[in-house]
Design an enzyme around this catalytic site. Structure first.
Site, PDB file in Angstrom:
ATOM      1  N   ARG A   1       0.736  -1.303  -0.181  1.00  0.00           N
ATOM      2  CA  ARG A   1       0.006  -0.157   0.065  1.00  0.00           C
ATOM      3  C   ARG A   1       0.892   1.191  -0.125  1.00  0.00           C
ATOM      4  NH1 ARG A   1      -5.801   0.711   1.979  1.00  0.00           N
ATOM      5  NH2 ARG A   1      -5.286   3.138   2.242  1.00  0.00           N
TER       6      ARG A   1
ATOM      7  N   TYR B   1     -10.550   9.051  -9.590  1.00  0.00           N
ATOM      8  CA  TYR B   1     -11.186  10.156  -9.062  1.00  0.00           C
ATOM      9  C   TYR B   1     -10.790  10.680  -7.855  1.00  0.00           C
ATOM     10  CZ  TYR B   1     -13.786   6.216  -7.112  1.00  0.00           C
ATOM     11  OH  TYR B   1     -14.452   4.959  -6.693  1.00  0.00           O
TER      12      TYR B   1
ATOM     13  N   HIS C   1     -16.776  -1.303   4.934  1.00  0.00           N
ATOM     14  CA  HIS C   1     -16.076  -0.897   3.469  1.00  0.00           C
ATOM     15  C   HIS C   1     -14.973  -1.968   2.929  1.00  0.00           C
ATOM     16  CE1 HIS C   1     -14.151   1.564   0.640  1.00  0.00           C
ATOM     17  NE2 HIS C   1     -12.901   1.139   1.054  1.00  0.00           N
TER      18      HIS C   1
ATOM     19  N   GLN D   1      -7.114  -1.606  -6.390  1.00  0.00           N
ATOM     20  CA  GLN D   1      -7.416  -0.122  -5.835  1.00  0.00           C
ATOM     21  C   GLN D   1      -6.022   0.394  -5.197  1.00  0.00           C
ATOM     22  OE1 GLN D   1      -7.536  -2.040  -3.386  1.00  0.00           O
ATOM     23  NE2 GLN D   1      -7.994  -0.969  -1.557  1.00  0.00           N
TER      24      GLN D   1
ATOM     25  N   SER E   1     -19.522   5.162   2.041  1.00  0.00           N
ATOM     26  CA  SER E   1     -19.976   5.947   0.793  1.00  0.00           C
ATOM     27  C   SER E   1     -21.285   6.762   0.975  1.00  0.00           C
ATOM     28  CB  SER E   1     -19.367   5.291  -0.658  1.00  0.00           C
ATOM     29  OG  SER E   1     -18.250   4.840  -0.490  1.00  0.00           O
TER      30      SER E   1
HETATM   31  O1  76R Z   1      -6.172  -1.544   4.920  1.00  0.00           O
HETATM   32  C1  76R Z   1      -6.584  -1.723   3.797  1.00  0.00           C
HETATM   33  O2  76R Z   1      -6.052  -1.305   2.687  1.00  0.00           O
HETATM   34  C2  76R Z   1      -7.774  -2.466   3.883  1.00  0.00           C
HETATM   35  C3  76R Z   1      -8.924  -2.028   4.388  1.00  0.00           C
HETATM   36  C4  76R Z   1      -9.290  -0.707   3.616  1.00  0.00           C
HETATM   37  C5  76R Z   1      -9.261   0.545   3.747  1.00  0.00           C
HETATM   38  C6  76R Z   1      -8.804   1.101   5.198  1.00  0.00           C
HETATM   39  C7  76R Z   1     -10.082  -0.714   2.093  1.00  0.00           C
HETATM   40  C8  76R Z   1     -10.162  -1.798   1.289  1.00  0.00           C
HETATM   41  N1  76R Z   1      -9.941   0.494   1.715  1.00  0.00           N
HETATM   42  C9  76R Z   1      -9.862   1.659   2.618  1.00  0.00           C
HETATM   43  C10 76R Z   1      -9.493   2.907   2.885  1.00  0.00           C
HETATM   44 MN1  76R Z   1     -10.983   1.469   0.091  1.00  0.00          MN
HETATM   45  N2  76R Z   1     -11.716   2.157  -1.571  1.00  0.00           N
HETATM   46  C11 76R Z   1     -12.380   3.265  -1.725  1.00  0.00           C
HETATM   47  C12 76R Z   1     -13.082   3.337  -2.794  1.00  0.00           C
HETATM   48  O3  76R Z   1     -16.145   4.940  -4.877  1.00  0.00           O
HETATM   49  C13 76R Z   1     -16.387   4.975  -3.554  1.00  0.00           C
HETATM   50  O4  76R Z   1     -17.391   4.892  -3.016  1.00  0.00           O
HETATM   51  C14 76R Z   1     -14.985   4.832  -2.779  1.00  0.00           C
HETATM   52  C15 76R Z   1     -13.711   4.657  -3.530  1.00  0.00           C
HETATM   53  C16 76R Z   1     -12.797   2.239  -3.658  1.00  0.00           C
HETATM   54  C17 76R Z   1     -13.608   1.702  -4.735  1.00  0.00           C
HETATM   55  C18 76R Z   1     -12.413   1.350  -2.568  1.00  0.00           C
HETATM   56  C19 76R Z   1     -11.991  -0.101  -2.741  1.00  0.00           C
HETATM   57  N3  76R Z   1     -10.848   3.400   1.003  1.00  0.00           N
HETATM   58  C20 76R Z   1     -10.229   3.592   1.970  1.00  0.00           C
HETATM   59  C21 76R Z   1     -10.036   5.249   1.836  1.00  0.00           C
HETATM   60  C22 76R Z   1      -9.432   6.010   2.965  1.00  0.00           C
HETATM   61  C23 76R Z   1     -10.338   6.231   4.132  1.00  0.00           C
HETATM   62  C24 76R Z   1      -9.885   6.789   5.342  1.00  0.00           C
HETATM   63  O5  76R Z   1      -8.626   6.775   5.815  1.00  0.00           O
HETATM   64  O6  76R Z   1     -10.721   7.627   6.136  1.00  0.00           O
HETATM   65  C25 76R Z   1     -11.018   5.565   0.921  1.00  0.00           C
HETATM   66  C26 76R Z   1     -10.918   6.930   0.404  1.00  0.00           C
HETATM   67  C27 76R Z   1     -11.243   4.330   0.238  1.00  0.00           C
HETATM   68  C28 76R Z   1     -11.837   4.382  -0.913  1.00  0.00           C
HETATM   69  N4  76R Z   1     -11.163  -0.743  -0.560  1.00  0.00           N
HETATM   70  C29 76R Z   1     -10.788  -1.799   0.124  1.00  0.00           C
HETATM   71  C30 76R Z   1     -11.547  -1.022  -1.796  1.00  0.00           C
HETATM   72  C31 76R Z   1     -11.295  -2.532  -1.902  1.00  0.00           C
HETATM   73  C32 76R Z   1     -11.564  -2.867  -3.321  1.00  0.00           C
HETATM   74  C33 76R Z   1     -10.778  -2.863  -0.839  1.00  0.00           C
HETATM   75  C34 76R Z   1     -10.231  -4.176  -0.618  1.00  0.00           C
HETATM   76  C35 76R Z   1      -8.916  -4.350  -0.798  1.00  0.00           C
HETATM   77  C36 76R Z   1      -8.365  -5.704  -0.241  1.00  0.00           C
HETATM   78  O7  76R Z   1      -8.610  -6.316   0.817  1.00  0.00           O
HETATM   79  O8  76R Z   1      -8.075  -6.448  -1.204  1.00  0.00           O
END
Ligand code: 76R
Length: 264
Positions: A139, A153, A180, A193, A231
């Site tokens: 990451r 985006y 999420h 992502q 979201s």
């Molecule tokens: O720590 C990690 O990476 C795993 C948990 C995780 C976090 C903390 C995670 C998993 N995300 C995290 C944080 Mn996400 N994510 C988005 C979008 O369009 C939308 O509605 C949102 C855009 C997608 C498509 C997506 C996909 N994520 C975040 C954050 C930071 C938030 C904060 O710190 O407050 C954002 C803005 C965000 C947005 N997320 C995942 C995904 C996917 C596919 C996963 C699973 C990844 C995996 O486990 O392989």
């Protein structure tokens, strides 16, 4: 200023350009400026992806990332030697999430949800530790794979009187983020992502970069996320940029920037 390396995370530039057709037609080696800039950046231990854009927001997209912001800035400047007009850009840094599960939490989950105990519990935790270490390292220091499609985006978390993410206690945010992540994990292998942070750096709080071979997967994941409370209630979105990820020379040829070899 030779190097500007953030103490945590790498720099990430999303750059979008329109091709200046008149200049491009006069310059048969226009694409070579781009291809050379990519090669030099990669040689310096950074990565860049070239994207032939779909739609008229831009012709060429470039996603560049790596440890040194000064090197990324130089790359950005080099690209302007080609007949390209900048139309949009986004600056962010890779980051570790503050909501990751701790070992203690995973231990409790394995025991309570899966009924695992004793040596098996320790073995499962060893596997978890390896996986999570690799995942978290990736990451902060990612290597983006080539997929057919890429969408980018920017987004922010809402700060409205009745829905303010930043007024929620940490434990509530962590629980919401776990939901999420559960949705996200169902797309493992289909959508990659990269979430990069831009609070204090650019106009939104995060950049969302999604890569997939199947364009429908991009639409599905974002649609499904819209129903997830994080979201549905708390997210605001900027413009979307979608295109085809290609080798730099191919992307250039497709958007009308020829290199000597392509100008047959
Ligand atoms: O720590 C990690 O990476 C795993 C948990 C995780 C976090 C903390 C995670 C998993 N995300 C995290 C944080 Mn996400 N994510 C988005 C979008 O369009 C939308 O509605 C949102 C855009 C997608 C498509 C997506 C996909 N994520 C975040 C954050 C930071 C938030 C904060 O710190 O407050 C954002 C803005 C965000 C947005 N997320 C995942 C995904 C996917 C596919 C996963 C699973 C990844 C995996 O486990 O392989």
């Amino acid at each position: 200023m030779e190097h500007v390396n953030p103490s945590v995370g790498w720099g990430v530039l999303h750059l979008y350009y329109r091709v200046d057709r008149e200049r491009a037609e006069r310059d048969a080696g226009a694409g070579k400026h781009v291809v050379d800039a990519f090669a030099a950046l990669e040689a310096d231990g950074h990565q860049a992806l070239a994207v032939a854009m779909l739609g008229h927001k831009a012709d060429l997209g470039v996603i560049a990332l790596g440890p040194d912001l000064a090197r990324l800035q130089r790359f950005q400047a080099e690209l302007l030697a080609a007949p390209l007009e900048p139309v949009y850009s986004y600056v962010s840094l890779t980051e570790q999430s503050e909501y990751g599960a701790t070992e203690g939490e995973e231990r409790t989950r394995l025991a309570s949800e899966e009924g695992v105990t004793g040596d098996e519990l320790e073995a499962r935790l060893d596997v978890w530790r390896d996986r999570i270490e690799h995942y978290r390292e990736n990451r902060v220091h990612p290597r983006l794979p080539m997929k057919n499609c890429c969408c980018f985006y920017p987004m922010s978390k809402r700060r409205a009187a009745e829905a303010n993410w930043y007024e929620l206690p940490f434990d509530d945010r962590k629980e919401l983020m776990a939901g999420h992540a559960r949705v996200g994990r169902t797309y493992a292998g289909r959508v990659l992502q990269l979430i990069t942070g831009s609070t204090g750096i650019d106009d939104w709080e995060w950049g969302v970069t999604l890569l997939a071979d199947d364009p429908a997967a991009l639409k599905e994941i974002v649609y499904e996320m819209r129903f997830d409370p994080v979201s549905a209630r708390y997210a605001e979105f900027g413009p979307f940029f979608t295109g085809l990820v290609l080798e730099p020379a191919d992307a250039c040829a497709r958007v009308g920037l020829t290199s000597e070899d392509h100008a047959r």
